[in-house]
Design a protein around this motif. Sequence first.
Motif, PDB file in Angstrom:
ATOM      1  N   ARG A  18     -24.321  10.047 -47.197  1.00 32.64           N
ATOM      2  CA  ARG A  18     -24.279  11.470 -47.508  1.00 32.64           C
ATOM      3  C   ARG A  18     -25.247  12.243 -46.618  1.00 32.64           C
ATOM      4  O   ARG A  18     -24.911  13.275 -46.056  1.00 32.64           O
ATOM      5  N   TRP A  19     -26.476  11.737 -46.477  1.00 31.02           N
ATOM      6  CA  TRP A  19     -27.477  12.418 -45.645  1.00 31.02           C
ATOM      7  C   TRP A  19     -27.112  12.348 -44.162  1.00 31.02           C
ATOM      8  O   TRP A  19     -27.377  13.286 -43.413  1.00 31.02           O
ATOM      9  N   ARG A  30     -26.235   7.159 -50.551  1.00 28.87           N
ATOM     10  CA  ARG A  30     -27.091   8.307 -50.268  1.00 28.87           C
ATOM     11  C   ARG A  30     -27.329   8.437 -48.765  1.00 28.87           C
ATOM     12  O   ARG A  30     -27.371   9.546 -48.219  1.00 28.87           O
ATOM     13  N   VAL A  34     -24.999  15.131 -43.164  1.00 26.70           N
ATOM     14  CA  VAL A  34     -25.715  16.407 -43.044  1.00 26.70           C
ATOM     15  C   VAL A  34     -26.557  16.431 -41.771  1.00 26.70           C
ATOM     16  O   VAL A  34     -26.579  17.420 -41.038  1.00 26.70           O
ATOM     17  N   VAL A  35     -27.232  15.335 -41.501  1.00 26.62           N
ATOM     18  CA  VAL A  35     -28.198  15.302 -40.401  1.00 26.62           C
ATOM     19  C   VAL A  35     -27.522  15.123 -39.040  1.00 26.62           C
ATOM     20  O   VAL A  35     -27.969  15.709 -38.048  1.00 26.62           O
TER      21      VAL A  35
END
Length: 101
Positions: A87-88, A84, A91-92
Amino acid sequence: MKRPLPRTAQQQQLIDRITAQRARWRQRRQDRRDHRAGNAGLRAVAAGAQTSEPLLARVSGFAHQHPLVMAGALAALAVAGPRRLARWASVVLPLVLQLRR
């Protein structure tokens, strides 16, 4: 040199009102500029760092000022798990890189 035309009392009153109004507008614009400049300075102080500082220095300063928040964030990251987090991060990370420009 041109001599000004004689004015009536009504014309002079009108010119005085226009002059006063223009002065008020100038003062209002200047007050607005000062207010915006003051707010920009307050936002920089509230952020705890100037924008010229590197991101790592700002995060470090935030961590020193708010240790409980950072401990909570680290605990949430540990609970989330590596998949997780990866994955974040995808994005960030682009958002953070855009902020650096």
